[in-house]
Write a protein that holds these residues in place. Structure first.
Motif, PDB file in Angstrom:
ATOM      1  N   LEU A 239       0.819  -1.222   0.000  1.00 47.13           N
ATOM      2  CA  LEU A 239       0.000   0.000   0.000  1.00 47.13           C
ATOM      3  C   LEU A 239       0.849   1.268   0.000  1.00 47.13           C
ATOM      4  O   LEU A 239       0.603   2.188  -0.793  1.00 47.13           O
ATOM      5  N   TYR A 240       1.840   1.321   0.876  1.00 54.57           N
ATOM      6  CA  TYR A 240       2.692   2.521   0.928  1.00 54.57           C
ATOM      7  C   TYR A 240       3.520   2.704  -0.342  1.00 54.57           C
ATOM      8  O   TYR A 240       3.528   3.808  -0.923  1.00 54.57           O
ATOM      9  N   PRO A 241       4.235   1.680  -0.833  1.00 52.62           N
ATOM     10  CA  PRO A 241       5.000   1.877  -2.075  1.00 52.62           C
ATOM     11  C   PRO A 241       4.125   2.274  -3.252  1.00 52.62           C
ATOM     12  O   PRO A 241       4.491   3.156  -4.040  1.00 52.62           O
ATOM     13  N   THR A 242       2.978   1.635  -3.394  1.00 55.35           N
ATOM     14  CA  THR A 242       2.105   1.931  -4.529  1.00 55.35           C
ATOM     15  C   THR A 242       1.659   3.383  -4.525  1.00 55.35           C
ATOM     16  O   THR A 242       1.770   4.092  -5.539  1.00 55.35           O
ATOM     17  N   ARG A 243       1.175   3.863  -3.404  1.00 58.18           N
ATOM     18  CA  ARG A 243       0.722   5.249  -3.330  1.00 58.18           C
ATOM     19  C   ARG A 243       1.895   6.228  -3.483  1.00 58.18           C
ATOM     20  O   ARG A 243       1.736   7.311  -4.042  1.00 58.18           O
TER      21      ARG A 243
ATOM     22  N   GLN B 177       2.608   8.977  -6.732  1.00 56.51           N
ATOM     23  CA  GLN B 177       2.903  10.394  -6.510  1.00 56.51           C
ATOM     24  C   GLN B 177       4.351  10.755  -6.836  1.00 56.51           C
ATOM     25  O   GLN B 177       4.819  11.831  -6.488  1.00 56.51           O
ATOM     26  N   SER B 178       5.065   9.827  -7.494  1.00 62.08           N
ATOM     27  CA  SER B 178       6.474  10.035  -7.872  1.00 62.08           C
ATOM     28  C   SER B 178       7.364  10.309  -6.664  1.00 62.08           C
ATOM     29  O   SER B 178       8.254  11.158  -6.699  1.00 62.08           O
ATOM     30  N   LYS B 179       7.116   9.567  -5.593  1.00 61.39           N
ATOM     31  CA  LYS B 179       7.911   9.702  -4.380  1.00 61.39           C
ATOM     32  C   LYS B 179       8.641   8.390  -4.088  1.00 61.39           C
ATOM     33  O   LYS B 179       8.148   7.307  -4.404  1.00 61.39           O
TER      34      LYS B 179
ATOM     35  N   LEU C 291      11.153   5.461 -10.274  1.00 64.13           N
ATOM     36  CA  LEU C 291      11.065   6.928 -10.316  1.00 64.13           C
ATOM     37  C   LEU C 291      11.598   7.500 -11.623  1.00 64.13           C
ATOM     38  O   LEU C 291      11.157   8.561 -12.065  1.00 64.13           O
ATOM     39  N   GLU C 292      12.535   6.794 -12.251  1.00 65.80           N
ATOM     40  CA  GLU C 292      13.089   7.261 -13.525  1.00 65.80           C
ATOM     41  C   GLU C 292      12.203   6.883 -14.713  1.00 65.80           C
ATOM     42  O   GLU C 292      12.177   7.579 -15.736  1.00 65.80           O
TER      43      GLU C 292
ATOM     44  N   GLU D 192       2.843   6.284 -12.306  1.00 59.08           N
ATOM     45  CA  GLU D 192       2.369   7.643 -12.587  1.00 59.08           C
ATOM     46  C   GLU D 192       1.655   7.698 -13.933  1.00 59.08           C
ATOM     47  O   GLU D 192       0.617   8.363 -14.081  1.00 59.08           O
ATOM     48  N   HIS D 193       2.194   6.997 -14.924  1.00 60.69           N
ATOM     49  CA  HIS D 193       1.589   6.959 -16.265  1.00 60.69           C
ATOM     50  C   HIS D 193       0.179   6.363 -16.207  1.00 60.69           C
ATOM     51  O   HIS D 193      -0.746   6.881 -16.827  1.00 60.69           O
ATOM     52  N   LEU D 194       0.025   5.296 -15.423  1.00 66.12           N
ATOM     53  CA  LEU D 194      -1.288   4.675 -15.273  1.00 66.12           C
ATOM     54  C   LEU D 194      -2.255   5.612 -14.548  1.00 66.12           C
ATOM     55  O   LEU D 194      -3.437   5.700 -14.911  1.00 66.12           O
TER      56      LEU D 194
END
Length: 525
Positions: free
Chosen positions: A307-311, A315-317, A476-477, A482-484
């Protein structure tokens, strides 16, 4: 009285602040500071404090308030009050005997299970034995919520239950020589133990095991009878009493965010319980009972691995470690606030739709309170049901997509060895697949599986070793999450460009390489 200042009152404030936590030192410090400032006696204030060990703490707080390390005169000093704090209705330091006599304690239904095990009990008894000669011994802090002359334990239940077990075992033991020490408390202890109701099987099992251990300890020759008297007369707790449930959870949240390392999901639980709307508060008990019935280890893993990695990636974090510093990721909007901005109006409308399942999305804003717990459960089930070997039973996918799912599952877990980097990559694959299904269901699902597979397993083939940092940096690169999130149709997601693997650097990835070649993303050697 000297120039309008009542010195005994000031000394009492200083003494009390020395014994309390930093949070309340700050509050009492500000009371004293205002009193001395009003009477133009800041230099006297400095002299009084200089004899206390905590002077450096007060100087630090003063610098924060005045912007200087030195005590300034009344005309020079400026004050800036910023953050509103929870003000306890009452704070006191009590012996265990005083606590049991003066407070009608209850464990609310929303409390977590009793999780102390035999190691904790043995450590507590050992501490008591080692410190018998001390004039007093501090056992910690309790946060209580006062409701109709009853006091619900918000924080501190693990220790107080354990103490009650020790006293009960002693009262029920054959060692009657010192029973007079606790005879006055006998009925009180029994009454409290009968008041404590435990629904959780975890609580019941730990209580039984710990009670048996205490019985065994009482029979040992080295167990001194005066331990019980020491526990009752000399052991102390700081009791913080509040009369508002929201403030109680806020205090619990703040104390534990700075103190002992509770798991992040426990801190989130405390935060969202106090965010419940009035119309949903009747559901708190049921929701918390279910939440606490879940494995703490599985909840911790679910947040940390999925859950944390996905969100974060949406958000590009960066998302390498989920700690209490990152829990703001799961704090959102309170729909009961007086001031709701236009962007939140859509959530209000959805939230008020009765009889309709709330349409959660991984990239939407968190709604505080009841919806947070529902959201966690919704995605916990989604991820738990994602069995790659049986995926085609629930979704209509082509043979190539089936083969991809079976291959990566067998490659990760069914080899003679398991590489942690492969587990990282499989988690990313599952997270993005759930995100896609969450958004587009089964539309173009076979093509989506191929796209996700090529994207994340390119990282595997292009590296000899895969670490958590390399996974995070790669995403992140070249951020397909983010695209989805930005895509409005499946075809927009599928247009994401992924380069071919030119030079395979990984080892023991033959089955993965074979699929890449079949899909045209790797040339034959």
């Amino acid at each position: 009285m000297t120039d309008g200042i009542n010195k005994p009152v000031i000394y009492r404030l200083i003494f009390l602040s020395y014994k309390l936590t930093y949070r309340y030192k700050s509050t009492i410090f500000m009371i004293m500071l205002v009193l001395f400032r009003n009477f133009g006696k800041l230099n006297l204030f400095s002299k009084i404090l200089s004899g206390f060990k905590s002077m450096s703490t007060y100087q630090t707080m003063l610098r924060r308030k005045t912007g200087s390390a030195n005590i300034k005169s009344k005309s020079q000093t400026s004050y800036k009050y910023t953050k509103k704090r929870v003000k306890p209705k009452f704070v006191d330091v009590l012996t265990i005997e005083g606590l049991l006599i003066n407070y009608k304690l209850e464990i609310p239904e929303y409390q977590r299970p009793y999780k102390w095990q035999q190691g904790h009990i043995a450590s507590l008894i050992d501490d008591l034995q080692k410190n018998l000669n001390l004039p007093s011994y501090r056992l910690g802090t309790m946060v209580l919520l006062k409701e109709n002359q009853k006091f619900s334990i918000v924080d501190g239940q693990q220790r107080i239950i354990s103490i009650i077990l020790i006293l009960l075992a002693y009262l029920n033991s054959n060692n009657r020589s010192n029973h007079s020490k606790v005879s006055k408390l006998s009925k009180k202890v029994s009454s409290i133990s009968n008041t404590f109701k435990f629904i959780s099987d975890i609580s019941k099992a730990n209580i039984q095991q710990n009670y048996r251990l205490i019985e065994q300890e009482l029979k040992k020759l080295e167990f001194q009878n005066n331990i019980i008297e020491f526990l009752l007369k000399k052991c102390e707790v700081v009791v913080v009493t509040l009369d508002d449930i929201s403030e109680a959870f806020q205090f619990f949240d703040a104390q534990n965010a700075r103190g002992k390392d509770l798991d992040p999901h426990d801190l989130l639980k405390a935060f969202h319980l106090r965010e419940f709307s009035e119309r949903d508060k009747d559901e708190i008990s049921g929701i918390v009972t279910y939440w606490e019935s879940l494995s703490a280890k599985s909840l911790k893993s679910f947040f940390a691995y999925y859950l944390y990695p996905t969100r974060s990636w949406i958000q590009s974090k960066s998302s390498r470690n989920f700690t209490k510093s990152e829990i703001s990721m799961f704090k959102g909007i309170n729909l009961d606030n007086d001031e709701i901005y236009p962007f939140a109006e859509q959530y209000i409308i959805l939230n008020l739709e009765s009889g309709v399942k709330f349409p959660f999305q991984l990239d939407q804003r968190i709604i505080n309170g009841k919806r947070f717990f529902e959201m966690v459960e919704h995605y916990r089930k989604r991820f738990n049901e994602l069995d790659l070997e049986k995926f085609d039973k629930n979704f209509d996918i082509d043979d190539n997509a089936k083969q991809i799912l079976i291959t990566i599952n067998n490659y990760t877990y069914n080899n003679s060895y398991i590489r942690i980097g492969d587990i990282y990559i499989l988690r990313v694959f599952k997270s993005l697949l759930v995100f896609y299904i969450d958004k587009f269901k089964d539309k173009e699902l076979s093509n989506a599986i191929r796209k996700i597979f090529i994207w994340i397993y390119s990282l595997r083939l292009n590296h000899e070793k895969v670490q958590l940092a390399s996974v995070d940096n790669y995403i992140l690169e070249s951020n397909l999450f983010e695209h989805l999130s930005e895509a409005h149709q499946p075809k927009e997601f599928l247009t994401f460009r992924i380069p071919m693997v030119e030079d395979e650097k990984s080892s023991k990835t033959g089955e993965i390489s074979k699929l890449f070649k079949e899909l045209g993303y790797m040339k034959d050697a």
